[in-house]
Design an enzyme around this catalytic site. Sequence first.
Site, PDB file in Angstrom:
ATOM      1  N   THR A 154       0.849  -1.201   0.000  1.00 19.57           N
ATOM      2  CA  THR A 154       0.000   0.000   0.000  1.00 19.57           C
ATOM      3  C   THR A 154       0.877   1.241   0.000  1.00 19.57           C
ATOM      4  OG1 THR A 154       0.015   0.357   2.401  1.00 19.57           O
ATOM      5  CG2 THR A 154      -1.621  -1.182   1.513  1.00 19.57           C
ATOM      6  N   ASP A 155       0.269   2.387  -0.235  1.00 17.58           N
ATOM      7  CA  ASP A 155       0.967   3.626   0.078  1.00 17.58           C
ATOM      8  C   ASP A 155       0.810   3.855   1.586  1.00 17.58           C
ATOM      9  OD1 ASP A 155       2.478   5.870  -0.108  1.00 17.58           O
ATOM     10  OD2 ASP A 155       1.332   6.792  -1.717  1.00 17.58           O
ATOM     11  N   TYR A 156       1.469   4.870   2.046  1.00 20.74           N
ATOM     12  CA  TYR A 156       1.612   5.175   3.469  1.00 20.74           C
ATOM     13  C   TYR A 156       0.243   5.317   4.170  1.00 20.74           C
ATOM     14  CZ  TYR A 156       4.554   7.302   7.159  1.00 20.74           C
ATOM     15  OH  TYR A 156       5.259   7.593   8.296  1.00 20.74           O
ATOM     16  N   THR A 157      -0.128   4.333   4.940  1.00 18.50           N
ATOM     17  CA  THR A 157      -1.416   4.279   5.678  1.00 18.50           C
ATOM     18  C   THR A 157      -2.658   4.336   4.760  1.00 18.50           C
ATOM     19  OG1 THR A 157      -1.524   6.668   6.120  1.00 18.50           O
ATOM     20  CG2 THR A 157      -0.478   5.321   7.809  1.00 18.50           C
TER      21      THR A 157
END
Length: 742
Positions: free
Chosen positions: A282-285
Amino acid sequence: MKLKHYVLISLALIISGVSAQKPGKKEAFIDSLMNKMTLEEKIGQLTLFTSGWTTTGPSLKDDYKKDVISGRCGNIFNAHTVEYNRELQEMAVNESRLGIPLMFGYDVIHGYKTIFPIPLAEACSWDTEIIEKSARLAAKEATAAGLNWTFNPMVDISRDPRWGRVAEGAGEDPYLASLIAQAKVRGYQQDNLFSSQTMAACMKHFAAYGAPEAGRDYNTVNMSERRLRELFLPPFKAAVDEGVATVMTAFNELNGIPATGNEFLLKKILREEWDFDGMVVTDYTSINEMVPHGYARDEQHAGELALNAGVDMDMQGAVYYNHLKNSLEEGKVRMENINQSVRNVLSLKYDLGLFDDPYKYLDEEKEEEIVLSDELKKHALVSARESIVLLKNEKHKGSKLLPVKETPEKIALIGPLAHNRKDMTGTWWASADTASIVTVKGGLEKQYPDAKITTVFGCSTKGTGREGFDEAITAAENADLVIMAIGENRLQSGEAASRSDIDLPGQQKALLKAVHKTGKPIISVVMAGRPLTITWMDENIPAIIYAWHLGTRTGDVIADVISGEYNPSGKLVMTFPRNTGQIPIYYNAKNTGRPFDEDNKYTSKYLDVANEPLYPFGYGLSYSEFEYANLKLDKKQLDLGSEIHVSVEVENTGEYTGQEVVQLYLRDEVGSVTRPVKELKGFEKISLKPGEQRTVHFTIDPEDLKFWNADMKYTAEDGRFKVFVGTNSANVLESKFEYVAQ
Ligand code: BGC
């Protein structure tokens, strides 16, 4: 070396006939390892936490080291240097139960410590060999510093320069961006992830992140499937075809479904259509963010949506870490899916050679030898030279200002970027060694040792202060030549750096106007992470060099271009608008039913600005002049299974040896869905001496004519096509042919 647990696993595996890293044995090795793993340890492999050194978002876990030891965190990002990563790797290998090595990720986007030009700049080189080499050397430097996974290439197409992240991509064209995406994957991975000088690449942000409404980062994206497939997906597909190891999901929603929970993107397109067998992170969070998106009830639900859509690894969100076990117990996710994700992660670790030697990227001597080595610095110069775009070079009082061959007696170097190291890195400075950056002042002093160079700050890249104007004006008045070093600082483009007005920020335009009033000859050197609306500059300043953010060798390269030691050859990969209201503006537009006609009011236009951009896609000048003639096609009809050969004569009619990017565009005149007025389908970068002429050849085959037709089939349709060849997308010679499939 404390390799107790690791040795134990290896021994156990060898005894059971499974040896790490032998071709063909991977599946058995992973099966055997997975048989020993608890659910928590499996979820640990799906977990990626930041080290706390650098973050690009909220840091959720301070005790990641504890999680490494307990096996609950199997991957770390933003940790680098051999010393630091070795300590972490030793924890994983010696202190965790199964001793599974960590993978170390980082945003090595345009360099690790030696900084190359921002990707948008480097794309302007139209030179895939140079781009590939930048990626290869960045990998060499980063792997020597303990890293084995980069979050690059960023392959998001964008038509909106308000969006700050255009700095990280390859511009607006899917054809060129696809070739660049492949060059980068080759550079980082080199068909051999096992080598200790290559690293896993990660194409991002999947998908359509480059089309946020109003250019505001993270904003909503909505588009037809046709537009998605035609414009935004090709570079991703190209990277998959090149064997990219990992994919990062995007923050945005696409047509109502966040990309991180999007089965259409992650299952149908990525896995089924493209047969991607790597790992999805995923991207950050971005799992957590499906809650504020309004797509998930809570984080646990978000985690279920992500896993079920095919997301393997959770970056920094701790959602899998906190909730996946419950989701499994409640029957919301299947063990089979968790296992598949774990397998994808372990398979990558295996390919990287981490099971063979967890310390293979952790050699202090190599770090010492490679980081900031001459090889890297030399390439930083080569790549920056090719990235610069000369936008304007007209006469001031009878003669062209550029190149400045004779040493001027007195130079006034004015602007916030004149003697500025930090901002030269551009948006992803990674672990940049700022001290080694050559400033514009430094470069000019080396180039013109006998000139008296007065450097004046003038004003900041932000704010309203004009205190420095008087000093700048005085310096200009006393000089023979003024060089303005202006543009954006490194935080004014990139992530979370959208701008609603993309003129020169702060008081710099006013500063330029004030200096212009002195009547002195001015060369503008603009350093920025995006196209800026520099219409006033274009109308008033005789020479404009667009230098983007060039990295470590900035000053050397700018001085090379100003002096003519290097003849600029870069060509724009994004259209430059005249004002912000023209956005989105791009070359591969549709004709509309009422194309502009100046004699007819009711045609497509603005009342207050032209339709044409300030500078079109593909534009860039040289100190040479190139003339195009004799565009020829060897036949007028193309059949299925055949090709048309196109040729054009290009002559250097100027006084300098120079490089030219010869560009080929096509237009499908009538389609079952309307087609753009031009689409780039080929280019060649050539070098010609003064007076030299060359015939450049292109081949067109039916594959080049394909598009997503009315039935969403990727196919070529019979009919008339126009062929354009020229120096940029607007200045071309034209011919035509007919396609008849049978
Ligand atoms: C960015 C990604 C980046 C990640 C890790 C995010 O905020 O969108 O491009 O790779 O942070 O630093």
